[in-house]
Design a protein around this motif. Structure first.
Motif, PDB file in Angstrom:
ATOM      1  N   VAL A   1       0.834  -1.203   0.000  1.00  0.00           N
ATOM      2  CA  VAL A   1       0.000   0.000   0.000  1.00  0.00           C
ATOM      3  C   VAL A   1       0.867   1.250   0.000  1.00  0.00           C
ATOM      4  O   VAL A   1       0.605   2.210  -0.733  1.00  0.00           O
ATOM      5  CB  VAL A   1      -0.964  -0.011   1.214  1.00  0.00           C
ATOM      6  CG1 VAL A   1      -1.625   1.341   1.400  1.00  0.00           C
ATOM      7  CG2 VAL A   1      -2.003  -1.094   1.041  1.00  0.00           C
ATOM      8  N   ILE A   2       1.926   1.254   0.795  1.00  0.00           N
ATOM      9  CA  ILE A   2       2.802   2.428   0.853  1.00  0.00           C
ATOM     10  C   ILE A   2       3.503   2.636  -0.481  1.00  0.00           C
ATOM     11  O   ILE A   2       3.608   3.772  -0.969  1.00  0.00           O
ATOM     12  CB  ILE A   2       3.804   2.304   2.016  1.00  0.00           C
ATOM     13  CG1 ILE A   2       3.061   2.454   3.346  1.00  0.00           C
ATOM     14  CG2 ILE A   2       4.916   3.334   1.902  1.00  0.00           C
ATOM     15  CD1 ILE A   2       3.918   2.209   4.559  1.00  0.00           C
ATOM     16  N   SER A   3       3.979   1.558  -1.084  1.00  0.00           N
ATOM     17  CA  SER A   3       4.652   1.718  -2.377  1.00  0.00           C
ATOM     18  C   SER A   3       3.662   2.182  -3.439  1.00  0.00           C
ATOM     19  O   SER A   3       4.009   2.983  -4.310  1.00  0.00           O
ATOM     20  CB  SER A   3       5.325   0.413  -2.799  1.00  0.00           C
ATOM     21  OG  SER A   3       4.362  -0.578  -3.081  1.00  0.00           O
ATOM     22  N   GLY A   4       2.413   1.692  -3.387  1.00  0.00           N
ATOM     23  CA  GLY A   4       1.409   2.148  -4.342  1.00  0.00           C
ATOM     24  C   GLY A   4       0.978   3.575  -4.077  1.00  0.00           C
ATOM     25  O   GLY A   4       0.719   4.342  -5.008  1.00  0.00           O
ATOM     26  N   ALA A   5       0.931   3.968  -2.798  1.00  0.00           N
ATOM     27  CA  ALA A   5       0.518   5.332  -2.460  1.00  0.00           C
ATOM     28  C   ALA A   5       1.566   6.351  -2.877  1.00  0.00           C
ATOM     29  O   ALA A   5       1.231   7.505  -3.164  1.00  0.00           O
ATOM     30  CB  ALA A   5       0.250   5.436  -0.969  1.00  0.00           C
ATOM     31  N   SER A   6       2.833   5.935  -2.921  1.00  0.00           N
ATOM     32  CA  SER A   6       3.880   6.890  -3.312  1.00  0.00           C
ATOM     33  C   SER A   6       3.750   7.278  -4.781  1.00  0.00           C
ATOM     34  O   SER A   6       4.257   8.315  -5.200  1.00  0.00           O
ATOM     35  CB  SER A   6       5.262   6.302  -3.040  1.00  0.00           C
ATOM     36  OG  SER A   6       5.477   5.154  -3.847  1.00  0.00           O
ATOM     37  N   GLU A   7       3.064   6.463  -5.559  1.00  0.00           N
ATOM     38  CA  GLU A   7       2.866   6.783  -6.978  1.00  0.00           C
ATOM     39  C   GLU A   7       1.657   7.682  -7.203  1.00  0.00           C
ATOM     40  O   GLU A   7       1.495   8.231  -8.283  1.00  0.00           O
ATOM     41  CB  GLU A   7       2.692   5.482  -7.774  1.00  0.00           C
ATOM     42  CG  GLU A   7       3.916   4.590  -7.719  1.00  0.00           C
ATOM     43  CD  GLU A   7       3.691   3.248  -8.392  1.00  0.00           C
ATOM     44  OE1 GLU A   7       2.602   3.065  -8.976  1.00  0.00           O
ATOM     45  OE2 GLU A   7       4.579   2.404  -8.326  1.00  0.00           O
ATOM     46  N   LEU A   8       0.814   7.834  -6.200  1.00  0.00           N
ATOM     47  CA  LEU A   8      -0.380   8.660  -6.341  1.00  0.00           C
ATOM     48  C   LEU A   8      -0.054  10.131  -6.115  1.00  0.00           C
ATOM     49  O   LEU A   8       0.868  10.476  -5.379  1.00  0.00           O
ATOM     50  CB  LEU A   8      -1.447   8.238  -5.333  1.00  0.00           C
ATOM     51  CG  LEU A   8      -2.055   6.853  -5.503  1.00  0.00           C
ATOM     52  CD1 LEU A   8      -3.006   6.566  -4.354  1.00  0.00           C
ATOM     53  CD2 LEU A   8      -2.795   6.751  -6.825  1.00  0.00           C
ATOM     54  N   SER A   9      -0.856  10.977  -6.711  1.00  0.00           N
ATOM     55  CA  SER A   9      -0.696  12.414  -6.476  1.00  0.00           C
ATOM     56  C   SER A   9      -1.395  12.766  -5.165  1.00  0.00           C
ATOM     57  O   SER A   9      -2.304  12.077  -4.715  1.00  0.00           O
ATOM     58  CB  SER A   9      -1.318  13.198  -7.633  1.00  0.00           C
ATOM     59  OG  SER A   9      -2.707  13.016  -7.648  1.00  0.00           O
ATOM     60  N   PRO A  10      -0.984  13.865  -4.524  1.00  0.00           N
ATOM     61  CA  PRO A  10      -1.613  14.258  -3.257  1.00  0.00           C
ATOM     62  C   PRO A  10      -3.109  14.521  -3.376  1.00  0.00           C
ATOM     63  O   PRO A  10      -3.858  14.347  -2.413  1.00  0.00           O
ATOM     64  CB  PRO A  10      -0.865  15.529  -2.862  1.00  0.00           C
ATOM     65  CG  PRO A  10       0.442  15.433  -3.547  1.00  0.00           C
ATOM     66  CD  PRO A  10       0.178  14.699  -4.828  1.00  0.00           C
ATOM     67  N   SER A  11      -3.585  14.914  -4.543  1.00  0.00           N
ATOM     68  CA  SER A  11      -5.016  15.180  -4.702  1.00  0.00           C
ATOM     69  C   SER A  11      -5.840  13.890  -4.615  1.00  0.00           C
ATOM     70  O   SER A  11      -7.034  13.937  -4.348  1.00  0.00           O
ATOM     71  CB  SER A  11      -5.287  15.883  -6.028  1.00  0.00           C
ATOM     72  OG  SER A  11      -4.924  15.030  -7.110  1.00  0.00           O
ATOM     73  N   VAL A  12      -5.202  12.756  -4.835  1.00  0.00           N
ATOM     74  CA  VAL A  12      -5.888  11.472  -4.709  1.00  0.00           C
ATOM     75  C   VAL A  12      -5.566  10.832  -3.363  1.00  0.00           C
ATOM     76  O   VAL A  12      -6.434  10.253  -2.714  1.00  0.00           O
ATOM     77  CB  VAL A  12      -5.464  10.525  -5.856  1.00  0.00           C
ATOM     78  CG1 VAL A  12      -6.052   9.136  -5.667  1.00  0.00           C
ATOM     79  CG2 VAL A  12      -5.854  11.097  -7.194  1.00  0.00           C
ATOM     80  N   TYR A  13      -4.326  10.948  -2.927  1.00  0.00           N
ATOM     81  CA  TYR A  13      -3.847  10.263  -1.727  1.00  0.00           C
ATOM     82  C   TYR A  13      -4.494  10.820  -0.454  1.00  0.00           C
ATOM     83  O   TYR A  13      -4.916  10.058   0.410  1.00  0.00           O
ATOM     84  CB  TYR A  13      -2.329  10.380  -1.657  1.00  0.00           C
ATOM     85  CG  TYR A  13      -1.711   9.669  -0.497  1.00  0.00           C
ATOM     86  CD1 TYR A  13      -1.212  10.369   0.590  1.00  0.00           C
ATOM     87  CD2 TYR A  13      -1.647   8.283  -0.467  1.00  0.00           C
ATOM     88  CE1 TYR A  13      -0.647   9.718   1.661  1.00  0.00           C
ATOM     89  CE2 TYR A  13      -1.087   7.621   0.601  1.00  0.00           C
ATOM     90  CZ  TYR A  13      -0.588   8.343   1.662  1.00  0.00           C
ATOM     91  OH  TYR A  13      -0.047   7.691   2.732  1.00  0.00           O
ATOM     92  N   VAL A  14      -4.558  12.128  -0.322  1.00  0.00           N
ATOM     93  CA  VAL A  14      -5.081  12.737   0.904  1.00  0.00           C
ATOM     94  C   VAL A  14      -6.552  12.382   1.136  1.00  0.00           C
ATOM     95  O   VAL A  14      -6.906  11.940   2.231  1.00  0.00           O
ATOM     96  CB  VAL A  14      -4.844  14.271   0.896  1.00  0.00           C
ATOM     97  CG1 VAL A  14      -5.545  14.936   2.062  1.00  0.00           C
ATOM     98  CG2 VAL A  14      -3.351  14.568   0.915  1.00  0.00           C
ATOM     99  N   PRO A  15      -7.443  12.548   0.159  1.00  0.00           N
ATOM    100  CA  PRO A  15      -8.839  12.147   0.407  1.00  0.00           C
ATOM    101  C   PRO A  15      -8.979  10.648   0.704  1.00  0.00           C
ATOM    102  O   PRO A  15      -9.820  10.250   1.504  1.00  0.00           O
ATOM    103  CB  PRO A  15      -9.567  12.502  -0.890  1.00  0.00           C
ATOM    104  CG  PRO A  15      -8.724  13.513  -1.541  1.00  0.00           C
ATOM    105  CD  PRO A  15      -7.318  13.209  -1.143  1.00  0.00           C
ATOM    106  N   LEU A  16      -8.140   9.833   0.077  1.00  0.00           N
ATOM    107  CA  LEU A  16      -8.189   8.394   0.318  1.00  0.00           C
ATOM    108  C   LEU A  16      -7.819   8.075   1.769  1.00  0.00           C
ATOM    109  O   LEU A  16      -8.504   7.286   2.441  1.00  0.00           O
ATOM    110  CB  LEU A  16      -7.248   7.673  -0.646  1.00  0.00           C
ATOM    111  CG  LEU A  16      -7.206   6.157  -0.531  1.00  0.00           C
ATOM    112  CD1 LEU A  16      -8.562   5.571  -0.871  1.00  0.00           C
ATOM    113  CD2 LEU A  16      -6.123   5.595  -1.431  1.00  0.00           C
ATOM    114  N   VAL A  17      -6.767   8.705   2.277  1.00  0.00           N
ATOM    115  CA  VAL A  17      -6.353   8.476   3.660  1.00  0.00           C
ATOM    116  C   VAL A  17      -7.428   8.955   4.630  1.00  0.00           C
ATOM    117  O   VAL A  17      -7.746   8.274   5.614  1.00  0.00           O
ATOM    118  CB  VAL A  17      -5.002   9.167   3.946  1.00  0.00           C
ATOM    119  CG1 VAL A  17      -4.689   9.181   5.431  1.00  0.00           C
ATOM    120  CG2 VAL A  17      -3.892   8.490   3.176  1.00  0.00           C
TER     121      VAL A  17
END
Length: 107
Positions: A36-52
């Motif tokens: 999950v962490i390795s996949g999250a590092s590829e996401l942009s903050p506009s997607v990662y923050v709402p997901l978290v």
């Protein structure tokens, strides 16, 4: 003697099985977190923050629901015991009342 050895062996096997399941689950949990962490590092903050935030909100809601259900279950158990306690206390008071009446009759 043999019966207690069989019980001890069964308890040991159950303990080892539970330990194995715990270690196995922990290992795969760590692997999953790494993925999950390795996949999250590829996401942009506009997607990662709402997901978290969504996952965190859902997790807190689940924890609050489980805690509330546990409290409700405890209250129900106490309420069912309360009826039995009242019955025992009334029986105790009747016995004490009969002791007092017997003592008054003797004096």
């Amino acid at each position: 003697m043999l019966k207690s050895l069989a019980v001890n062996a069964a308890v040991t096997v159950i303990f080892l099985f539970i330990l194995f399941v715990f270690v196995y689950s922990f290992y795969w949990g760590v692997q999953l977190v790494g993925i999950v962490i390795s996949g999250a590092s590829e996401l942009s903050p506009s997607v990662y923050v709402p997901l978290v935030i969504t996952v965190l909100t859902a997790t807190l809601g689940l924890i609050a629901t489980l805690y509330t259900q546990q409290l409700i279950r405890k209250r129900e158990i106490e309420a069912s015991h309360r009826e039995r306690k009242i019955e025992l206390y009334l029986d105790f008071l009747e016995v004490m009342d009969s002791f007092v009446e017997d003592a008054e009759k003797k004096s």
